[in-house]
Write a protein that holds these residues in place. Structure first.
Motif, PDB file in Angstrom:
ATOM      1  N   ALA A 151      17.067 -15.434  13.070  1.00 28.50           N
ATOM      2  CA  ALA A 151      16.271 -14.882  14.166  1.00 28.50           C
ATOM      3  C   ALA A 151      15.974 -13.422  13.838  1.00 28.50           C
ATOM      4  CB  ALA A 151      17.011 -14.986  15.491  1.00 28.50           C
ATOM      5  N   MET A 152      14.693 -13.049  13.893  1.00 24.26           N
ATOM      6  CA  MET A 152      14.295 -11.673  13.580  1.00 24.26           C
ATOM      7  C   MET A 152      13.979 -10.918  14.863  1.00 24.26           C
ATOM      8  SD  MET A 152      11.173 -10.221  11.234  1.00 24.26           S
ATOM      9  CE  MET A 152      10.915  -8.450  11.097  1.00 24.26           C
ATOM     10  N   GLU A 153      14.402  -9.654  14.887  1.00 18.64           N
ATOM     11  CA  GLU A 153      14.138  -8.777  16.019  1.00 18.64           C
ATOM     12  C   GLU A 153      13.541  -7.474  15.502  1.00 18.64           C
ATOM     13  OE1 GLU A 153      17.943 -10.265  18.747  1.00 18.64           O
ATOM     14  OE2 GLU A 153      18.004  -8.330  17.720  1.00 18.64           O
ATOM     15  N   ALA A 154      12.675  -6.861  16.296  1.00 19.45           N
ATOM     16  CA  ALA A 154      12.099  -5.560  15.967  1.00 19.45           C
ATOM     17  C   ALA A 154      12.256  -4.655  17.173  1.00 19.45           C
ATOM     18  CB  ALA A 154      10.632  -5.694  15.587  1.00 19.45           C
ATOM     19  N   GLY A 155      12.711  -3.426  16.925  1.00 20.63           N
ATOM     20  CA  GLY A 155      12.919  -2.544  18.060  1.00 20.63           C
ATOM     21  C   GLY A 155      13.373  -1.161  17.655  1.00 20.63           C
ATOM     22  N   ALA A 156      13.791  -0.379  18.642  1.00 24.21           N
ATOM     23  CA  ALA A 156      14.260   0.984  18.418  1.00 24.21           C
ATOM     24  C   ALA A 156      15.757   0.977  18.141  1.00 24.21           C
ATOM     25  CB  ALA A 156      13.943   1.847  19.634  1.00 24.21           C
ATOM     26  N   TYR A 157      16.201   1.905  17.309  1.00 24.10           N
ATOM     27  CA  TYR A 157      17.603   1.963  16.877  1.00 24.10           C
ATOM     28  C   TYR A 157      18.086   3.404  16.935  1.00 24.10           C
ATOM     29  CZ  TYR A 157      21.517   1.796  13.501  1.00 24.10           C
ATOM     30  OH  TYR A 157      22.734   1.905  12.869  1.00 24.10           O
ATOM     31  N   LEU A 158      19.259   3.604  17.514  1.00 26.89           N
ATOM     32  CA  LEU A 158      19.896   4.918  17.556  1.00 26.89           C
ATOM     33  C   LEU A 158      21.336   4.791  17.097  1.00 26.89           C
ATOM     34  CD1 LEU A 158      19.665   7.727  20.170  1.00 26.89           C
ATOM     35  CD2 LEU A 158      21.921   6.852  19.566  1.00 26.89           C
TER      36      LEU A 158
ATOM     37  N   LEU B 228      22.976   1.727  19.155  1.00 29.80           N
ATOM     38  CA  LEU B 228      22.192   1.127  20.223  1.00 29.80           C
ATOM     39  C   LEU B 228      20.931   0.521  19.620  1.00 29.80           C
ATOM     40  CD1 LEU B 228      22.368   4.011  22.876  1.00 29.80           C
ATOM     41  CD2 LEU B 228      23.910   2.058  22.637  1.00 29.80           C
ATOM     42  N   PHE B 229      20.617  -0.705  20.019  1.00 31.41           N
ATOM     43  CA  PHE B 229      19.407  -1.367  19.518  1.00 31.41           C
ATOM     44  C   PHE B 229      18.685  -2.023  20.685  1.00 31.41           C
ATOM     45  CE2 PHE B 229      17.024  -4.973  17.836  1.00 31.41           C
ATOM     46  CZ  PHE B 229      16.326  -4.382  16.797  1.00 31.41           C
ATOM     47  N   SER B 230      17.398  -1.699  20.816  1.00 33.25           N
ATOM     48  CA  SER B 230      16.575  -2.265  21.883  1.00 33.25           C
ATOM     49  C   SER B 230      15.465  -3.095  21.256  1.00 33.25           C
ATOM     50  CB  SER B 230      15.975  -1.147  22.746  1.00 33.25           C
ATOM     51  OG  SER B 230      15.073  -1.679  23.700  1.00 33.25           O
TER      52      SER B 230
ATOM     53  N   GLU C 240      12.805  -8.246  26.324  1.00 38.09           N
ATOM     54  CA  GLU C 240      13.474  -7.536  27.409  1.00 38.09           C
ATOM     55  C   GLU C 240      14.154  -6.304  26.822  1.00 38.09           C
ATOM     56  OE1 GLU C 240      16.014  -9.994  29.746  1.00 38.09           O
ATOM     57  OE2 GLU C 240      14.584 -11.646  29.853  1.00 38.09           O
ATOM     58  N   PRO C 241      13.373  -5.242  26.564  1.00 43.26           N
ATOM     59  CA  PRO C 241      13.940  -4.056  25.903  1.00 43.26           C
ATOM     60  C   PRO C 241      15.040  -3.366  26.691  1.00 43.26           C
ATOM     61  CG  PRO C 241      11.707  -3.644  26.711  1.00 43.26           C
ATOM     62  CD  PRO C 241      11.946  -5.114  26.838  1.00 43.26           C
ATOM     63  N   ARG C 242      15.144  -3.658  27.994  1.00 41.55           N
ATOM     64  CA  ARG C 242      16.221  -3.047  28.783  1.00 41.55           C
ATOM     65  C   ARG C 242      17.586  -3.627  28.433  1.00 41.55           C
ATOM     66  NH1 ARG C 242      14.135  -3.882  34.796  1.00 41.55           N
ATOM     67  NH2 ARG C 242      13.755  -5.940  33.864  1.00 41.55           N
ATOM     68  N   ASN C 243      17.618  -4.814  27.838  1.00 39.95           N
ATOM     69  CA  ASN C 243      18.896  -5.413  27.416  1.00 39.95           C
ATOM     70  C   ASN C 243      19.294  -4.818  26.069  1.00 39.95           C
ATOM     71  OD1 ASN C 243      18.950  -6.998  29.697  1.00 39.95           O
ATOM     72  ND2 ASN C 243      17.992  -8.753  28.701  1.00 39.95           N
ATOM     73  N   ILE C 244      19.935  -3.692  26.115  1.00 40.05           N
ATOM     74  CA  ILE C 244      20.260  -2.937  24.905  1.00 40.05           C
ATOM     75  C   ILE C 244      21.552  -3.469  24.282  1.00 40.05           C
ATOM     76  CG2 ILE C 244      20.832  -0.657  24.000  1.00 40.05           C
ATOM     77  CD1 ILE C 244      19.122   0.530  26.222  1.00 40.05           C
ATOM     78  N   ASP C 245      21.511  -3.742  22.980  1.00 38.13           N
ATOM     79  CA  ASP C 245      22.701  -4.164  22.240  1.00 38.13           C
ATOM     80  C   ASP C 245      23.540  -2.933  21.897  1.00 38.13           C
ATOM     81  OD1 ASP C 245      21.720  -6.718  22.368  1.00 38.13           O
ATOM     82  OD2 ASP C 245      20.938  -6.734  20.324  1.00 38.13           O
TER      83      ASP C 245
ATOM     84  N   ASP D 193      37.183  -1.196  19.470  1.00 39.70           N
ATOM     85  CA  ASP D 193      35.797  -1.612  19.272  1.00 39.70           C
ATOM     86  C   ASP D 193      35.255  -2.222  20.553  1.00 39.70           C
ATOM     87  OD1 ASP D 193      35.977  -0.851  16.637  1.00 39.70           O
ATOM     88  OD2 ASP D 193      36.433  -2.865  15.900  1.00 39.70           O
ATOM     89  N   LEU D 194      33.994  -1.922  20.838  1.00 36.23           N
ATOM     90  CA  LEU D 194      33.313  -2.490  21.999  1.00 36.23           C
ATOM     91  C   LEU D 194      31.943  -2.987  21.565  1.00 36.23           C
ATOM     92  CD1 LEU D 194      33.144  -1.128  25.601  1.00 36.23           C
ATOM     93  CD2 LEU D 194      31.021  -1.700  24.414  1.00 36.23           C
ATOM     94  N   ILE D 195      31.607  -4.221  21.930  1.00 34.41           N
ATOM     95  CA  ILE D 195      30.322  -4.829  21.573  1.00 34.41           C
ATOM     96  C   ILE D 195      29.704  -5.455  22.811  1.00 34.41           C
ATOM     97  CG2 ILE D 195      29.167  -6.624  20.204  1.00 34.41           C
ATOM     98  CD1 ILE D 195      31.357  -6.340  18.117  1.00 34.41           C
ATOM     99  N   TYR D 196      28.407  -5.245  22.965  1.00 29.67           N
ATOM    100  CA  TYR D 196      27.646  -5.997  23.965  1.00 29.67           C
ATOM    101  C   TYR D 196      26.344  -6.452  23.322  1.00 29.67           C
ATOM    102  CZ  TYR D 196      25.106  -7.523  28.051  1.00 29.67           C
ATOM    103  OH  TYR D 196      24.405  -8.292  28.928  1.00 29.67           O
ATOM    104  N   ASP D 197      26.110  -7.755  23.322  1.00 30.70           N
ATOM    105  CA  ASP D 197      24.884  -8.346  22.785  1.00 30.70           C
ATOM    106  C   ASP D 197      24.443  -9.413  23.770  1.00 30.70           C
ATOM    107  OD1 ASP D 197      22.868  -9.675  21.415  1.00 30.70           O
ATOM    108  OD2 ASP D 197      23.848  -9.484  19.466  1.00 30.70           O
ATOM    109  N   ASP D 198      23.273  -9.224  24.352  1.00 26.89           N
ATOM    110  CA  ASP D 198      22.799 -10.133  25.380  1.00 26.89           C
ATOM    111  C   ASP D 198      22.543 -11.545  24.845  1.00 26.89           C
ATOM    112  OD1 ASP D 198      21.893 -10.195  28.263  1.00 26.89           O
ATOM    113  OD2 ASP D 198      20.074 -10.961  27.310  1.00 26.89           O
TER     114      ASP D 198
END
Length: 344
Positions: free
Chosen positions: A238-245, A265-267, A284-289, A311-316
């Motif tokens: 699965a490919m995703e494109a977005g902003a990364y910090l 952070l990846f949106s 849904e760019p508000r669901n930030i990984d 370590d803390l991870i959140y991935d929608d």
């Protein structure tokens, strides 16, 4: 989730401003667990390379007998961590490479041997300095694990089902951007457009029952392993494109005690596909990984050290939690260890 992101970012900016006042900065730099490692005790060779590595081995053992509060009769755990790095610098050009490896197991008298940590993490950053604080950079990152992981109480029946493994999943990121580094121990990298691939190519179905058909009286169809990570098992990627910090911090806060942290952070602002039906889903760019890793290291002497990792991870897209095991959730893991450390 949006409030959580604000708190995380605020924490890092506050930490950076407070610690900048410390006049005893050690000058060491490590971009955190998945960032580039650079130890100034290693010298650059004639070709501009600085290479080396760190290794930690932690051991723990426990036992109990007639313990009224309840405890394992016996337990033993072993954890090994290694960081290898190769960094090149020539004028304003730099290229930093880090490979982080980690593996930990625990054996108890009640449940036997189980894995408690497992990671393969390669991070490469290449860039050109614009001035003392700014640089144009490109980042490549690959993250996966070594061996299979299991759900030991699948369907609430006490049976074991494979839920992860080598390249199941793997996360690959390519990200061009700008890096701001106001101090030797703190930096922020921002990319307005990045590409990320989630890969589940190693047995993407991993059904426990034949063809995934759950027998009666329960009945139903098993969820493919790949779908647990938002990937269609037939596509495997699965490919995703977005902003990364990426915000990085590493500093010796007091003598022989260092704190290392990284916040990613990846949106995703591109659409994706349903992992089961393969239908297109709006972004849904508000669901930030979120990937946030922290480590405190306390060096006792040349070979003995105490470490604490959180370590803390959140991935929608990772939907393995909640009462029905089909909801996203915040993943937290911590480990306190005492053991041997060595440089090479």
């Amino acid at each position: 989730m949006k409030k959580t992101m604000t708190l995380f970012c605020g924490f890092f900016l506050l930490a950076g401003s407070l610690l900048a006042q410390d006049a005893t900065v050690s000058g060491l730099k490590k971009s955190a667990e998945r960032a580039t490692y650079d130890d100034t005790t290693y010298k650059y060779n004639a070709k501009g390379w600085r290479k080396g590595g760190l290794f930690n081995l932690n051991l723990a053992q426990g036992s109990a007998r007639n313990w009224a509060a309840g405890a394992e009769r016996s337990s033993i755990s072993v954890a090994g961590y290694s960081t290898l790095f190769a960094n090149k610098k020539k004028g304003k050009f730099f290229w930093d490479n880090t490979l982080d490896l980690g593996y930990a197991v625990q054996r108890t008298s009640s449940v036997g041997t189980r894995k408690t940590d497992d990671k393969i993490d390669f991070y490469s950053k290449i860039g050109q300095k614009i001035n003392e604080k700014w640089a144009v950079v490109g980042v490549y990152n690959l993250r996966t694990q070594m061996t299979d992981g299991y759900d030991y109480d699948y369907l609430g029946k006490g049976i074991r089902r494979r839920i992860s493994g080598l390249f199941a999943p793997a996360y690959m990121l390519i990200s061009p951007g700008i890096e701001w580094k106001p101090a030797s121990y703190f930096s922020v990298m921002l990319s307005p457009i990045s590409a990320r691939w989630v890969i589940v190519s190693n047995d993407p179905n991993s059904y426990y029952y034949e063809n995934g058909q759950i027998p009666l009286p329960d009945g139903g169809q098993e969820t493919p392993l790949a779908a647990l990570y938002g990937v269609n098992p037939n596509r495997k990627v699965a490919m995703e494109a977005g902003a990364y910090l990426s915000a990085n911090f590493f500093k010796e806060v007091i003598k022989n005690v260092s704190y290392k942290s990284r916040l990613d952070l990846f949106s995703n602002y591109a659409g994706k596909r349903d992992p089961i039906t393969d239908a297109k889903i709006s972004a849904e760019p508000r669901n930030i990984d979120v990937f946030w890793t922290n480590s405190i290291a306390m060096k006792v002497n040349k070979f003995l050290s105490v470490t604490y990792n959180l370590d803390l991870i959140y991935d929608d897209d990772v939907k393995q939690f909640g009462p029905n095991g089909n909801s996203p959730g915040t993943q937290v893991r911590s480990l306190l260890g005492v053991g041997l450390s060595a440089k090479f």
